[in-house]
Scaffold this active site. Structure first.
Site, PDB file in Angstrom:
ATOM      1  N   ASP A  69       0.971  -0.823   0.106  1.00  0.00           N
ATOM      2  CA  ASP A  69      -0.096   0.463  -0.121  1.00  0.00           C
ATOM      3  C   ASP A  69       1.389   1.090   0.059  1.00  0.00           C
ATOM      4  O   ASP A  69       1.814   1.335   1.316  1.00  0.00           O
ATOM      5  CB  ASP A  69      -1.123  -0.180   0.998  1.00  0.00           C
ATOM      6  N   ASP A 157       4.002  10.458 -10.190  1.00  0.00           N
ATOM      7  CA  ASP A 157       5.726  10.705 -10.990  1.00  0.00           C
ATOM      8  C   ASP A 157       5.595  11.555 -12.037  1.00  0.00           C
ATOM      9  O   ASP A 157       6.750  12.294 -11.761  1.00  0.00           O
ATOM     10  CB  ASP A 157       6.197   9.493 -12.274  1.00  0.00           C
ATOM     11  N   ARG A 183       9.206   2.324  -3.383  1.00  0.00           N
ATOM     12  CA  ARG A 183       8.272   0.665  -3.411  1.00  0.00           C
ATOM     13  C   ARG A 183      10.270  -0.408  -3.669  1.00  0.00           C
ATOM     14  O   ARG A 183       9.635  -1.075  -2.454  1.00  0.00           O
ATOM     15  CB  ARG A 183       7.940   0.535  -5.056  1.00  0.00           C
TER      16      ARG A 183
END
Length: 200
Positions: A69, A157, A183
């Protein structure tokens, strides 16, 4: 080969996570190859929601699962969008709609106050009732730009400016992103824990 389900339907996340896991000898399959539907994200933190998603994927497949998440937190907005990043502009909002809403909300914020961070909580569950899910965390610091730049990546992004690169997260290479992103940090931390504990 170690088999694991990626508990996400997000094509961008699947691509990024697979590129990190596959060279380690993991057989990676996205959850949509097994079932439809999503876990109810009723948690109040990235960690809680990641655990819910991983357990749900384990229940549906009988396989170990990795879930993340993640989202973006903006200092000037008291941490918003946070856990609501994927639905900031509404339940069915597109990446572009979410991005434009964030830009609109930041319209009056000067350049010196546009600090932000991408956060990621990555969870590994061996099975649905796993009492000790493993958790990896990542944080990627940046700033919110004034306009989208670049066509790589996904989500926010194009407006997430990286001072160390002088570019947005959508302008750097895939290799660069996979070495420094929130991530990547979280997934690598998770993989190290799995190796240390010999779970997999």
């Amino acid at each position: 080969m170690n088999q694991v389900v990626l508990a996400t339907g997000n094509a961008g996340k699947i691509k990024e996570m697979s590129e990190i896991l596959q060279p380690l000898g993991w057989g990676v399959k996205p959850q949509f190859e097994f079932f439809e539907g999503e876990a109810d994200e009723t948690g109040l933190s990235f960690i809680e929601n990641a655990i819910l998603k991983a357990r749900f994927a384990c229940e549906q497949t009988g396989l170990p699962a990795i879930a993340d998440d993640s989202g973006i937190e903006v200092s000037a907005l008291q941490g918003r969008p946070g856990i609501y990043s994927a639905r900031y502009a509404g339940a069915k909002a597109s990446d572009e709609e979410n991005l434009q809403k964030l830009l609109a909300d930041m319209d009056e914020v000067p350049s010196c106050m546009r600090q932000a961070s991408y956060y990621c909580a990555m969870v590994f569950c061996r099975h649905a009732a796993d009492p000790t899910p493993l958790i990896g965390l990542g944080r990627w610091k940046g700033e919110i730009g004034h306009e989208p730049k670049g066509d790589g990546g996904f989500g926010y992004d194009p407006i997430f400016v990286l001072p160390e690169f002088g570019k947005t997260a959508a302008e750097i290479s895939k290799e660069e992103k996979n070495s420094v992103s929130h991530r990547a940090q979280a997934l690598n931390a998770l993989v190290e824990q799995i190796k240390e504990l010999g779970h997999y």
